[in-house]
Motif scaffolding. Sequence first.
Motif, mmCIF file in Angstrom:
data_model
loop_
_atom_site.group_PDB
_atom_site.id
_atom_site.type_symbol
_atom_site.label_atom_id
_atom_site.label_comp_id
_atom_site.label_asym_id
_atom_site.label_seq_id
_atom_site.Cartn_x
_atom_site.Cartn_y
_atom_site.Cartn_z
ATOM 1 N N TRP A 189 -62.176 -17.272 23.394
ATOM 2 C CA TRP A 189 -61.938 -16.049 24.166
ATOM 3 C C TRP A 189 -60.450 -15.771 24.247
ATOM 4 C CZ3 TRP A 189 -59.132 -16.337 28.752
ATOM 5 C CH2 TRP A 189 -58.880 -17.624 29.229
ATOM 6 N N LYS A 190 -60.153 -14.509 24.490
ATOM 7 C CA LYS A 190 -58.772 -14.064 24.710
ATOM 8 C C LYS A 190 -58.820 -12.919 25.704
ATOM 9 C CE LYS A 190 -54.469 -12.745 22.696
ATOM 10 N NZ LYS A 190 -53.609 -13.478 23.573
ATOM 11 N N ILE A 217 -57.579 -9.622 27.040
ATOM 12 C CA ILE A 217 -56.862 -8.479 26.489
ATOM 13 C C ILE A 217 -56.094 -7.754 27.592
ATOM 14 C CG2 ILE A 217 -57.104 -6.298 25.242
ATOM 15 C CD1 ILE A 217 -57.705 -8.907 23.622
ATOM 16 N N CYS A 267 -60.709 -8.236 31.086
ATOM 17 C CA CYS A 267 -61.261 -7.684 29.842
ATOM 18 C C CYS A 267 -60.983 -8.692 28.730
ATOM 19 C CB CYS A 267 -60.621 -6.345 29.493
ATOM 20 S SG CYS A 267 -60.940 -5.054 30.716
ATOM 21 N N LEU A 303 -61.966 -10.501 24.721
ATOM 22 C CA LEU A 303 -62.626 -10.665 23.438
ATOM 23 C C LEU A 303 -63.236 -12.060 23.488
ATOM 24 C CD1 LEU A 303 -60.199 -9.304 20.714
ATOM 25 C CD2 LEU A 303 -62.385 -8.336 21.441
ATOM 26 N N SER A 359 -65.911 -14.664 21.237
ATOM 27 C CA SER A 359 -66.617 -14.797 19.960
ATOM 28 C C SER A 359 -67.251 -16.176 19.830
ATOM 29 C CB SER A 359 -65.665 -14.538 18.796
ATOM 30 O OG SER A 359 -64.650 -15.505 18.748
ATOM 31 N N VAL A 391 -69.128 -11.060 18.224
ATOM 32 C CA VAL A 391 -67.870 -10.771 18.901
ATOM 33 C C VAL A 391 -68.175 -9.768 20.004
ATOM 34 C CG1 VAL A 391 -65.534 -9.833 18.713
ATOM 35 C CG2 VAL A 391 -66.501 -11.163 16.811
ATOM 36 N N HIS A 392 -67.735 -10.079 21.206
ATOM 37 C CA HIS A 392 -67.908 -9.178 22.348
ATOM 38 C C HIS A 392 -66.542 -8.714 22.842
ATOM 39 C CE1 HIS A 392 -72.084 -9.927 24.221
ATOM 40 N NE2 HIS A 392 -72.137 -10.278 22.964
ATOM 41 N N TYR A 393 -66.503 -7.480 23.274
ATOM 42 C CA TYR A 393 -65.409 -7.016 24.121
ATOM 43 C C TYR A 393 -66.083 -6.765 25.463
ATOM 44 C CZ TYR A 393 -61.846 -4.286 26.396
ATOM 45 O OH TYR A 393 -60.923 -3.842 27.314
ATOM 46 N N ASP A 394 -65.865 -7.652 26.404
ATOM 47 C CA ASP A 394 -66.508 -7.556 27.710
ATOM 48 C C ASP A 394 -65.491 -7.180 28.774
ATOM 49 O OD1 ASP A 394 -68.916 -8.162 26.572
ATOM 50 O OD2 ASP A 394 -69.011 -10.213 27.316
ATOM 51 N N ASP A 395 -65.796 -6.079 29.446
ATOM 52 C CA ASP A 395 -64.943 -5.542 30.509
ATOM 53 C C ASP A 395 -65.649 -5.831 31.829
ATOM 54 O OD1 ASP A 395 -63.711 -3.954 32.451
ATOM 55 O OD2 ASP A 395 -63.411 -2.262 31.086
ATOM 56 N N SER A 425 -70.173 -4.084 28.190
ATOM 57 C CA SER A 425 -70.053 -4.981 27.047
ATOM 58 C C SER A 425 -70.176 -4.172 25.761
ATOM 59 C CB SER A 425 -71.160 -6.038 27.083
ATOM 60 O OG SER A 425 -71.082 -6.866 25.946
#
Length: 108
Positions: free
Chosen positions: A55-56, A58, A62, A64, A66, A76-80, A86
């Motif tokens: 994870w990272k 952003i 929020c 990223l 994976s 890969v998710h971008y979860d806010d 998501s």
Amino acid sequence: MMTSNKFPYSGQIFLLTMDNGLKVTNNYLADGINLEVEFISGELKGVKMQMPYTWKEISKNCFLISWQENDKSTVVHYDDFNQNKSHAFYTTMKGEFYKMEGIIEKYQ
């Protein structure tokens, strides 16, 4: 913006309800390294798998996120977590690609 090596939501479970009808739980295990995914609906309903994730952050809350699933498919998710949204990008071993959007809710 990552202040520690441990994912801030470690030890918590979330229900993701995607726009294609798929429902899964993402259980970020307390070890901060492994994720347990359980399929609540769809073709894989009832399947539970555990794997390491990365994870990272952003921006604040929020991320990223994976991982590679047991069958070697990639996610890969971008979860806010601020807006409980998501965005998921999933590639199967057969080369099928899926883009999904959905809602994140605290589970249990």
